[in-house]
Design an enzyme around this catalytic site. Sequence first.
Site, PDB file in Angstrom:
ATOM      1  N   LYS A   1       0.818  -1.229   0.000  1.00 33.18           N
ATOM      2  CA  LYS A   1       0.000   0.000   0.000  1.00 33.18           C
ATOM      3  C   LYS A   1       0.844   1.268   0.000  1.00 33.18           C
ATOM      4  O   LYS A   1       0.336   2.359  -0.230  1.00 33.18           O
ATOM      5  CB  LYS A   1      -0.885   0.006   1.255  1.00 33.18           C
ATOM      6  CG  LYS A   1      -2.017  -0.999   1.193  1.00 33.18           C
ATOM      7  CD  LYS A   1      -3.075  -0.630   2.242  1.00 33.18           C
ATOM      8  CE  LYS A   1      -4.055  -1.761   2.441  1.00 33.18           C
ATOM      9  NZ  LYS A   1      -3.737  -2.629   3.584  1.00 33.18           N
TER      10      LYS A   1
ATOM     11  N   GLY B   1      19.534 -15.525   6.436  1.00 32.59           N
ATOM     12  CA  GLY B   1      19.587 -14.595   5.294  1.00 32.59           C
ATOM     13  C   GLY B   1      20.230 -15.170   4.055  1.00 32.59           C
ATOM     14  O   GLY B   1      19.746 -16.144   3.476  1.00 32.59           O
TER      15      GLY B   1
ATOM     16  N   GLU C   1      15.045  -3.710  16.204  1.00 33.73           N
ATOM     17  CA  GLU C   1      13.806  -2.957  16.020  1.00 33.73           C
ATOM     18  C   GLU C   1      13.524  -2.116  17.258  1.00 33.73           C
ATOM     19  O   GLU C   1      14.147  -2.290  18.299  1.00 33.73           O
ATOM     20  CB  GLU C   1      12.671  -3.944  15.763  1.00 33.73           C
ATOM     21  CG  GLU C   1      12.874  -4.633  14.426  1.00 33.73           C
ATOM     22  CD  GLU C   1      11.798  -5.622  14.107  1.00 33.73           C
ATOM     23  OE1 GLU C   1      10.665  -5.415  14.546  1.00 33.73           O
ATOM     24  OE2 GLU C   1      12.110  -6.592  13.408  1.00 33.73           O
TER      25      GLU C   1
ATOM     26  N   ASP D   1      13.636 -15.123  17.622  1.00 29.16           N
ATOM     27  CA  ASP D   1      14.043 -15.247  16.219  1.00 29.16           C
ATOM     28  C   ASP D   1      14.972 -16.462  16.040  1.00 29.16           C
ATOM     29  O   ASP D   1      14.782 -17.275  15.127  1.00 29.16           O
ATOM     30  CB  ASP D   1      14.751 -13.937  15.813  1.00 29.16           C
ATOM     31  CG  ASP D   1      15.270 -13.957  14.393  1.00 29.16           C
ATOM     32  OD1 ASP D   1      14.476 -13.785  13.465  1.00 29.16           O
ATOM     33  OD2 ASP D   1      16.498 -14.157  14.214  1.00 29.16           O
TER      34      ASP D   1
ATOM     35  N   LYS E   1      14.336 -20.143  13.938  1.00 33.37           N
ATOM     36  CA  LYS E   1      15.303 -20.635  12.946  1.00 33.37           C
ATOM     37  C   LYS E   1      15.832 -22.014  13.360  1.00 33.37           C
ATOM     38  O   LYS E   1      15.964 -22.914  12.527  1.00 33.37           O
ATOM     39  CB  LYS E   1      16.455 -19.639  12.786  1.00 33.37           C
ATOM     40  CG  LYS E   1      16.015 -18.343  12.106  1.00 33.37           C
ATOM     41  CD  LYS E   1      17.083 -17.262  12.198  1.00 33.37           C
ATOM     42  CE  LYS E   1      16.629 -15.954  11.554  1.00 33.37           C
ATOM     43  NZ  LYS E   1      17.468 -14.807  11.906  1.00 33.37           N
TER      44      LYS E   1
HETATM   45  N1  HSE Z   1      16.344  -9.843  12.968  1.00 39.87           N
HETATM   46  C1  HSE Z   1      17.177 -10.858  12.386  1.00 39.87           C
HETATM   47  C2  HSE Z   1      18.605 -10.679  12.830  1.00 39.87           C
HETATM   48  C3  HSE Z   1      17.175 -10.879  10.892  1.00 39.87           C
HETATM   49  O1  HSE Z   1      18.931  -9.740  13.560  1.00 39.87           O
HETATM   50  O2  HSE Z   1      19.409 -11.519  12.464  1.00 39.87           O
HETATM   51  C4  HSE Z   1      16.024 -11.573  10.303  1.00 39.87           C
HETATM   52  O3  HSE Z   1      15.839 -12.855  10.842  1.00 39.87           O
END
Ligand code: HSE
Length: 428
Positions: free
Chosen positions: A46, A135, A191, A202, A206
């Site tokens: 958007k 990544g 963030e 996170d 993973k």
């Molecule tokens: N926020 C993650 C990091 C990247 O700091 O590695 C995306 O998974």
Amino acid sequence: MKKRVGVAILGLGVVGGGTYRTLVDHREFYLKTQNVDIVVESVLDKNTARLKELGVPEECIAGSIAEVVANPAIDIVIETIGGVGVAKEFVMMALKEGKSVVTANKEMISKCSHELERIAKRNSCGLYYEASCVGGVPIIRTLLDGVQANHVLEMMGIVNGTTNYILTKMTQDGTDYQTALKEAQALGYAEFDPTNDVEGFDSTYKLSILSSMAFHTKVPYTKVHREGISSVKVEDITIGKEFGYTLKLLAIGKNTPSGIDVRVHPTFIPDAHPLASVNDAYNAVYLRGDALDDIMLYGKGAGAFPTASAVVSDVIYAATHSEIKYSTFKNNATADSDVKFVTDFSSAYYIRLSVDDQAGVLAKISSIFAKYGISIVEIAQKSKNAGEERVPLIIITHKTHENAMKNAVAKINASDMAAVEAVIRVEA
Ligand code: HSE
């Protein structure tokens, strides 16, 4: 004959934007090297300023997800929205229309891949997620197509760049946690609400994906023991250095005779370990296979173009393979009933105590460790910190069980001669 493949991108944030530019800028290159013409047919976002910034032509801007999934020119849908709500809804809609999905979404894959894969199979399309873990580092493809000859025995990874950046700052500059976190936020790594990264969520998502693939059995993220870095003190990093250790937030997965052992926690590793020199926002995964022995993959685990590299590699794979590869394990919501998970895992430990500087204290502490069968490797008393009554005492143990350590710590804390200030696991 060159094959033409149409793609749509849902969400033009950092990764979606990097993916858009990579696909557009490399179109001729893929045509030449992969014999496939990958055309961005449609993007859904958007944010008109972002669409303009990326140079998306008017005719490629979709008005709704319904429009995207109804478009017969679109074969592959790329999801770079993140989270589970809207992203999952859109992915399900695309799969139901028989469109293969490529996603960078670790949370969605870790929590919902069983549901999504079922829909993909039913509709004869693929679900690809190289970009969900580490990544630009091709760890998923390595597990699927590189080390599949092996029983993977264990993995240790630095799979989160934000926490690795913070710990590197604390280690190299003696910066405290809060200051290092602010720097990570200013640089765009962390963030505004850093919980997902710093509390290890996170890394846990993973690890659940990677260990399911490595051990060929479902490892739900809820089975992962999780601790973050928000209570790590510079003092312990500094003292650890004196003992030859570097502190990292590790995602550890081991396939042991007593079960699968999966955990994310701050860990001391010897300075000479290859993971110890993985610094700043870099990631790495170190794994051991029974035939292969040890390998390590290293690189950028986040960022627009490193992550786009992984997304586009999946797009090329999906575009050039007629046979679809699904999980090499029973991908149910829960773990298989015959699979055991280790809860009382073993580790060596670094313990920092504050103790009364009096005769007999050391003997009493050693007798508590002895009572729980914990064997001491090294013990060192440090000088008193300014303004404190008690002195720091550092103990490094041999491998012992987590529950034995918890009991010993509780017993020491219940005494009036000492308190346990820090407990950090040590891996060789
Ligand atoms: N926020 C993650 C990091 C990247 O700091 O590695 C995306 O998974």
